[in-house]
Design an enzyme around this catalytic site. Structure first.
Site, PDB file in Angstrom:
ATOM      1  N   SER A 408       0.810  -1.213   0.000  1.00  0.00           N
ATOM      2  CA  SER A 408       0.000   0.000   0.000  1.00  0.00           C
ATOM      3  C   SER A 408       0.845   1.266   0.000  1.00  0.00           C
ATOM      4  O   SER A 408       0.313   2.365  -0.180  1.00  0.00           O
ATOM      5  CB  SER A 408      -0.919   0.012   1.228  1.00  0.00           C
ATOM      6  OG  SER A 408      -0.151  -0.031   2.428  1.00  0.00           O
ATOM      7  N   HIS A 429      -2.462  -2.759  -5.726  1.00  0.00           N
ATOM      8  CA  HIS A 429      -2.892  -2.379  -4.380  1.00  0.00           C
ATOM      9  C   HIS A 429      -4.402  -2.539  -4.265  1.00  0.00           C
ATOM     10  O   HIS A 429      -5.175  -1.693  -4.694  1.00  0.00           O
ATOM     11  CB  HIS A 429      -2.472  -0.930  -4.081  1.00  0.00           C
ATOM     12  CG  HIS A 429      -2.918  -0.445  -2.740  1.00  0.00           C
ATOM     13  ND1 HIS A 429      -3.127   0.886  -2.456  1.00  0.00           N
ATOM     14  CD2 HIS A 429      -3.212  -1.116  -1.599  1.00  0.00           C
ATOM     15  CE1 HIS A 429      -3.525   1.014  -1.215  1.00  0.00           C
ATOM     16  NE2 HIS A 429      -3.583  -0.188  -0.669  1.00  0.00           N
ATOM     17  N   GLU A 441      -5.521   0.110  -7.259  1.00  0.00           N
ATOM     18  CA  GLU A 441      -4.416   0.962  -7.711  1.00  0.00           C
ATOM     19  C   GLU A 441      -3.383   0.060  -8.390  1.00  0.00           C
ATOM     20  O   GLU A 441      -2.835  -0.845  -7.759  1.00  0.00           O
ATOM     21  CB  GLU A 441      -3.756   1.689  -6.529  1.00  0.00           C
ATOM     22  CG  GLU A 441      -4.441   2.966  -6.119  1.00  0.00           C
ATOM     23  CD  GLU A 441      -3.651   3.710  -5.045  1.00  0.00           C
ATOM     24  OE1 GLU A 441      -3.578   4.941  -5.110  1.00  0.00           O
ATOM     25  OE2 GLU A 441      -3.115   3.055  -4.130  1.00  0.00           O
ATOM     26  N   ASN A 479      -3.105   6.544  -0.213  1.00  0.00           N
ATOM     27  CA  ASN A 479      -2.510   6.622   1.119  1.00  0.00           C
ATOM     28  C   ASN A 479      -1.629   7.851   1.293  1.00  0.00           C
ATOM     29  O   ASN A 479      -1.470   8.354   2.403  1.00  0.00           O
ATOM     30  CB  ASN A 479      -1.725   5.354   1.414  1.00  0.00           C
ATOM     31  CG  ASN A 479      -2.639   4.207   1.786  1.00  0.00           C
ATOM     32  OD1 ASN A 479      -3.798   4.403   2.123  1.00  0.00           O
ATOM     33  ND2 ASN A 479      -2.134   2.986   1.715  1.00  0.00           N
TER      34      ASN A 479
END
Length: 695
Positions: A408, A429, A441, A479
């Protein structure tokens, strides 16, 4: 046989044995653009005036009947230019010659409304029919809410319209939406249908009563299309109390109101954004795609198990590897329990539970991954651990296998560097729960080949994900943006807010969950490990909030330990305020020399959301994301940003980029370097731009 043929730009007209064949021809889905509407009106007039024509047929060129209105023309002159869809349908209904819709592929939205105006409808068994306008924050605007209830009954019509459901051709016949299924020559089927029906048009006589107040009460206020659902209920109710023409006018007024509103604009923005996100400008059009006939997942934890379920749901065999039998058994038991819960809720059948479980092969032998076309690592988020895994995979996996990490935050480039095949290494991800969350992702490393990238995009779509291609960078897109979002959420605690006030304010704004609720759900130890990893690179002069660190130091990691920002009693997931956290907050504020004060909900929303926007603009400038709309897709699909606001970047555009920059500058002046405006935002405003679509 009498045959005549004329080719027009958006439709084709033929006659065959007294049947006029009007082909909708506006690829890819024969959307009802203004030009097509003009052509249809001309063709209908021509057929009506031809003495040799006794039956008129509407059918789609290519593989679909009609995918609906041309969404790109909404809010433009073309959308309301004559003839509008309502006029076309009125022309059809006034025809003295039977008009039949022959439906293959899709008949959605305005496409189904066009078909509803026809005297008969015949369908293929696998056709897909629906009034799906609510997915764009709208109601049908061409009579769908008035004609469908009169055709199939109020209750079943409302079920379809309120939720935008699609039905197959077979289901459509059972509902009375279509007259018959055909599987041979459509003209022959049309003539048989017209002969069988004669001049009588079937209409529903259902007198069942619908509790419209209860329907309104049942709408989930957190739905992306809440306003449209309420409007749909109102329109269907109008069909039960108004004559058709008055009902049509009422429906159109509601459509016009919604299409001009911000919620529909946001949902239409996302509609196109999701379709644009998988596209990568610099990939050759003829890039070969590696088929993924067999997948493998390394790690049977919550994330790994969810990933395996996603592949099994798509019918792809997947090997699920773990080092220890106990962990593997626990993972398989979790998967089985999830499937059984889905079956109990009617989402899948008992047979499908068995089928999907049979596609997941548990293994304790790493060499069992050797035959997989795609291997996804889902182990602990530690660079040394992941590097060791990829060294092993490099030795075991077959040539041409794609090696993916579910990291991540970590660098795909660093992971790829330990292999002899960096061109085959990529980041995938997934978001938890991976079998449910739509976002994926796709992280393109410096060495990732075009073939690897496009193959993963196609595989993502096959398993029902919304792929967004991003580049390597700490936290990628989602993130990375969480970091300033959570920063402000914690700064606001120090300055006077409580966790519950911050969370409630952002939920009222539309977020699926507040930041402290999310942190407790995800596990505070995960981000604590990230903060410790990044601590050596953190500028010492910048303000830093110790609240989450102190919470973690007390062993409070969220729901899994029964305490985090909140406490959770007796295994409950209900967050309860905790005086222990209040004490930590006050202690941190005192040590930082911060005098706590009343904080308004408006300030909470402004600071947290603008932190997302400013970081998003920097991500765009850094080239981590290809386009602003990709960032919106990430945040709506993966992080609970309200879809009806369109994502953080679209929301900023609705506020006005100049207004957003002024607010960020004010926050910079008050709170310092954390709020340095993104240079891209400053450049756009200086140039007079109003969107993030840079010149």
């Amino acid at each position: 046989m009498n045959t005549a043929s004329t080719t027009e730009k958006a439709s084709h007209y033929d006659t065959r044995a007294g049947v006029a064949l009007i082909h909708l021809d506006n690829p890819p889905v024969n959307a009802l653009s203004h030009h097509l509407r003009v052509n249809l009106a001309e063709s209908l007039t021509r057929a009506g005036q031809d003495p040799d024509v006794h039956t008129i047929v509407l059918l789609g060129a290519g593989t679909s009947f009609c995918g609906g209105a041309d969404v790109r023309q909404f809010n433009t002159e073309a959308a309301t230019a004559d003839p509008m869809l309502a006029a076309l349908i009125a022309q059809i209904e006034a025809s003295t010659k039977p008009v039949v819709a022959v439906i293959e592929g899709v008949a959605l939205g305005g496409g189904l409304e066009l078909a509803l105006g026809c005297h008969h409808r015949i369908v293929t068994a696998t056709a897909s029919l629906g009034l799906t306008e609510v997915s764009l924050g709208l109601v049908p605007g061409g009579g769908g809410t008035q004609r469908l209830p009169r055709l199939i009954g109020t209750a079943p019509a409302l079920d379809l319209i309120q939720h935008g459901k699609r039905v197959s051709g077979v289901e459509a016949v059972k509902l009375g939406l279509a007259d018959a299924v055909f599987d041979a020559d459509p003209v022959t089927a049309v003539l048989e249908q017209v002969a069988a029906a004669g001049d009588t048009l079937p209409r529903n006589t259902d007198e069942s009563v619908v509790d419209f107040a209860a329907r309104h009460a049942s709408v989930n206020n957190k739905s992306r299309n809440t306003i449209a659902q309420h409007a749909a209920i109102d329109c269907v109710e109008a069909s039960t109390r108004l004559p058709l023409q008055e009902g049509l006018r009422y429906e159109r007024a509601r459509f016009d109101e919604l299409v001009a509103g911000p919620e529909s604009a946001a949902l239409r923005h996302l509609f196109f954004a999701e379709r644009q996100a998988p596209k990568v400008a610099d990939l050759p059009a003829d890039t070969p795609i590696r088929p993924v006939a067999e997948a493998a997942v390394l790690g049977a934890g919550t994330m790994g198990g969810g990933i395996a379920m996603a592949f099994a749901a798509a019918g792809i065999p997947v090997t699920l590897y773990e080092r220890e039998q106990t962990a593997l058994d626990r993972g398989i038991d979790r998967i089985r329990a999830n499937y059984e819960i889905s079956a109990e809720r009617g989402k899948i059948t008992a047979a499908e539970v068995g089928e999907r479980l049979s596609l997941i092969r548990p293994s304790l032998t790493l060499s069992d991954l050797a035959s997989a076309d795609l291997v996804i690592e889902a182990v602990f988020e530690d660079m040394d651990v992941k590097k060791e895994v990829f060294r092993s995979l490099d030795n075991i996996c077959k040539p041409g296998a794609i090696l993916a990490s579910n990291t991540s935050r970590l660098s795909i480039d660093d992971i790829a560097a330990v292999t002899s095949r960096p061109q085959d290494v990529i980041g995938l991800h997934f978001f938890s729960p991976a079998n449910v969350m739509r976002l994926l992702e796709i992280v393109r490393g410096d060495a990732t080949s075009p073939e690897t990238l496009v193959s993963c995009v196609k595989a993502a779509q096959r398993i029902g994900k919304v792929p967004v291609v991003v580049k390597v960078g700490e936290g990628f897109v989602g993130n990375r943006m969480l970091t300033p979002y959570w920063r402000e959420a914690n700064f606001l605690l120090e300055e006077g807010a409580t966790p519950q006030q911050v969370d409630h304010a952002l939920v009222r704004f539309g977020m699926a969950m507040g930041p402290h609720n999310v942190a407790d759900l995800a596990g505070l130890d995960i981000n604590w490990a990230t903060r410790k990893r990044l601590a050596p690179t953190r500028p010492s002069h910048l303000r830093y909030c110790k609240i989450p660190d102190l919470i973690c130091e007390r062993g409070r990691f969220g729901q899994k330990t029964g305490a985090g920002y909140y406490r959770y009693e007796d295994g409950s997931r209900i967050p309860r305020p905790d005086p222990v956290v209040d004490e930590i907050v006050v202690e941190c504020a005192r040590e930082a020399g911060i005098e706590r004060r009343p904080i308004s909900d408006d300030e909470i929303v402004e600071r947290c959301v603008l932190a997302l926007v400013n970081e998003g603009a920097q991500i765009l400038d850094d080239g981590i994301a290809q386009r602003a709309s990709d960032i919106d897709v990430v945040y709506v699909s993966g992080y609970g940003f309200p879809a009806w606001r369109g994502g953080p970047m679209h929301y900023a555009e609705t506020l006005g980029l100049d207004h957003v920059l002024a607010k960020i500058r004010a926050l910079h002046a008050e709170h310092g370097e954390h709020w340095t405006p993104a240079p891209l935002l400053e450049r756009l405003v200086a140039a007079g731009e109003t969107t993030f679509l840079t010149p």
